[in-house]
Scaffold this active site. Structure first.
Site, PDB file in Angstrom:
ATOM      1  N   LYS A 108       6.183  -6.195  -4.029  1.00  0.00           N
ATOM      2  CA  LYS A 108       6.783  -4.952  -4.553  1.00  0.00           C
ATOM      3  C   LYS A 108       8.247  -4.829  -4.113  1.00  0.00           C
ATOM      4  O   LYS A 108       9.123  -4.527  -4.911  1.00  0.00           O
ATOM      5  CB  LYS A 108       6.010  -3.713  -4.054  1.00  0.00           C
ATOM      6  CG  LYS A 108       4.540  -3.708  -4.444  1.00  0.00           C
ATOM      7  CD  LYS A 108       3.826  -2.455  -3.972  1.00  0.00           C
ATOM      8  CE  LYS A 108       3.767  -2.292  -2.462  1.00  0.00           C
ATOM      9  NZ  LYS A 108       2.997  -3.338  -1.753  1.00  0.00           N
ATOM     10  N   ARG A 122       0.502   6.232  -2.591  1.00  0.00           N
ATOM     11  CA  ARG A 122      -0.521   5.342  -2.034  1.00  0.00           C
ATOM     12  C   ARG A 122      -1.871   6.017  -1.931  1.00  0.00           C
ATOM     13  O   ARG A 122      -2.830   5.401  -1.487  1.00  0.00           O
ATOM     14  CB  ARG A 122      -0.104   4.958  -0.626  1.00  0.00           C
ATOM     15  CG  ARG A 122       0.516   3.583  -0.506  1.00  0.00           C
ATOM     16  CD  ARG A 122       0.917   3.430   0.938  1.00  0.00           C
ATOM     17  NE  ARG A 122       0.935   2.085   1.373  1.00  0.00           N
ATOM     18  CZ  ARG A 122       2.031   1.338   1.411  1.00  0.00           C
ATOM     19  NH1 ARG A 122       3.175   1.809   0.972  1.00  0.00           N
ATOM     20  NH2 ARG A 122       1.976   0.125   1.868  1.00  0.00           N
ATOM     21  N   ARG A 168       6.153 -13.985   6.333  1.00  0.00           N
ATOM     22  CA  ARG A 168       7.315 -13.145   5.983  1.00  0.00           C
ATOM     23  C   ARG A 168       8.226 -12.935   7.194  1.00  0.00           C
ATOM     24  O   ARG A 168       7.779 -12.627   8.284  1.00  0.00           O
ATOM     25  CB  ARG A 168       6.846 -11.788   5.474  1.00  0.00           C
ATOM     26  CG  ARG A 168       8.014 -10.825   5.264  1.00  0.00           C
ATOM     27  CD  ARG A 168       7.650  -9.637   4.444  1.00  0.00           C
ATOM     28  NE  ARG A 168       6.626  -8.825   5.041  1.00  0.00           N
ATOM     29  CZ  ARG A 168       6.137  -7.727   4.461  1.00  0.00           C
ATOM     30  NH1 ARG A 168       6.574  -7.354   3.272  1.00  0.00           N
ATOM     31  NH2 ARG A 168       5.200  -7.024   5.055  1.00  0.00           N
ATOM     32  N   ARG A 183       7.759  -8.393  11.040  1.00  0.00           N
ATOM     33  CA  ARG A 183       7.305  -7.005  11.169  1.00  0.00           C
ATOM     34  C   ARG A 183       6.073  -6.924  12.055  1.00  0.00           C
ATOM     35  O   ARG A 183       5.206  -7.807  11.993  1.00  0.00           O
ATOM     36  CB  ARG A 183       6.971  -6.453   9.772  1.00  0.00           C
ATOM     37  CG  ARG A 183       8.174  -5.911   9.064  1.00  0.00           C
ATOM     38  CD  ARG A 183       7.959  -5.524   7.633  1.00  0.00           C
ATOM     39  NE  ARG A 183       6.721  -4.832   7.294  1.00  0.00           N
ATOM     40  CZ  ARG A 183       6.477  -4.335   6.078  1.00  0.00           C
ATOM     41  NH1 ARG A 183       7.383  -4.442   5.118  1.00  0.00           N
ATOM     42  NH2 ARG A 183       5.334  -3.740   5.809  1.00  0.00           N
ATOM     43  N   ARG A 218      -4.674  -3.396   6.677  1.00  0.00           N
ATOM     44  CA  ARG A 218      -3.875  -2.918   5.539  1.00  0.00           C
ATOM     45  C   ARG A 218      -4.589  -3.224   4.213  1.00  0.00           C
ATOM     46  O   ARG A 218      -4.549  -2.433   3.282  1.00  0.00           O
ATOM     47  CB  ARG A 218      -2.487  -3.565   5.554  1.00  0.00           C
ATOM     48  CG  ARG A 218      -1.580  -2.948   6.618  1.00  0.00           C
ATOM     49  CD  ARG A 218      -0.416  -3.845   6.956  1.00  0.00           C
ATOM     50  NE  ARG A 218       0.566  -3.929   5.917  1.00  0.00           N
ATOM     51  CZ  ARG A 218       1.485  -4.901   5.835  1.00  0.00           C
ATOM     52  NH1 ARG A 218       1.521  -5.844   6.763  1.00  0.00           N
ATOM     53  NH2 ARG A 218       2.360  -4.907   4.869  1.00  0.00           N
TER      54      ARG A 218
END
Ligand code: AP5
Length: 216
Positions: A13, A88, A127, A159, A170
């Site tokens: 996203k 969300r 990532r 992160r 998540r």
């Protein structure tokens, strides 16, 4: 035009929102980025959000909705926005619909970026982002260029919520609280879907096609 990018964590996203905002001129609004910016600035909101984000849990609706509605009330959001990571929950979606309707606006389209859990785990595990400007890379799929590093620095950070336990939570939170939005927007006839398991460029082209279909 108000557009929502929907999809699981790691679907791409943020990657697509940055590129699509550049190509369309839409304002990119990411609630995740807003929370992380608050955290960097040491605000009360940032510190509160961190306690949820690190566990992979959602920040409570009342806090998130207040922050987002304040942001879309500013002048630079009047011409439209590209929402990334918001809404969300169904409660957030209803609050957004209500606020836009009070301004005489509405969501033009919600685009679901469809990616499997296996691919997500691969993507989030690799990532990294530039410690200076925040640009997002992937150690294998989109590596930061060692020859001419981002912002002239080789310092890349991971992160806290990209650790394996947080990723698993998540994904569960997405299934329980965010996936119901697929039905929510499907019922309004404003849901489009793109295959997120293609090259980043191909996903971007499909997104533009979906946007052109509603803007023509
Ligand atoms: P947020 O920052 O929104 O995180 P997220 O939704 O979990 O999404 P990500 O940023 O992890 O992934 P992405 O889909 O943007 O993928 P990306 O482009 O980076 O939220 C973080 C936290 O904040 C939440 O858990 C929650 O606690 C809180 N929060 C935020 N909004 C909230 C809300 N509305 N309500 C309550 N709480 C909220 O890509 C991922 C990786 O894949 C990158 O390395 C990228 O380079 C790579 N990649 C991207 N596209 C491709 C491709 N096509 N092929 C190969 N690799 C690719």
């Amino acid at each position: 035009m108000y557009v929502i990018l929907l999809g699981p964590p790691g679907a791409g996203k943020g990657t697509q929102a940055v590129q699509t905002a550049e190509r369309t001129g839409l304002l990119h609004l990411s609630t995740g980025d807003m929370f992380r910016e608050n955290l960097r600035n040491g605000t009360e909101l940032g510190n509160l959000a961190k306690t949820y984000m690190d566990q992979g849990e959602l920040v409570p609706d009342d806090v998130t909705i207040r922050m987002l509605l304040e942001r879309i009330g500013r002048d630079d959001a009047r011409a439209g926005c590209l929402f990334d990571g918001f809404p969300r929950t169904v409660e957030q979606a209803k609050a957004l619909d209500e606020a836009l309707s009070e301004q005489g606006n509405e969501i033009a389209v919600t685009i679901l970026i469809d990616v499997s859990n296996e691919e997500i785990t691969r993507r989030l595990g690799g990532r990294v982002s530039c410690a200076t400007c925040g640009s997002v890379f992937h150690e294998i799929f989109n590596p930061p260029n060692a020859g001419s590093p981002c912002c002239g620095t080789v310092k890349m950070i991971q992160r806290d919520d990209d650790k394996p336990e947080a990723i698993a939570n998540r994904l569960q939170v997405y299934a329980d609280q965010t996936e119901p939005l697929v039905d929510y927007y499907n019922q309004t006839g404003k849901l489009a879907s793109v295959n997120g398991e293609q090259s980043s460029q191909a996903v971007g082209e499909d997104l533009l096609t979906a946007l052109q279909a509603v803007s023509s």
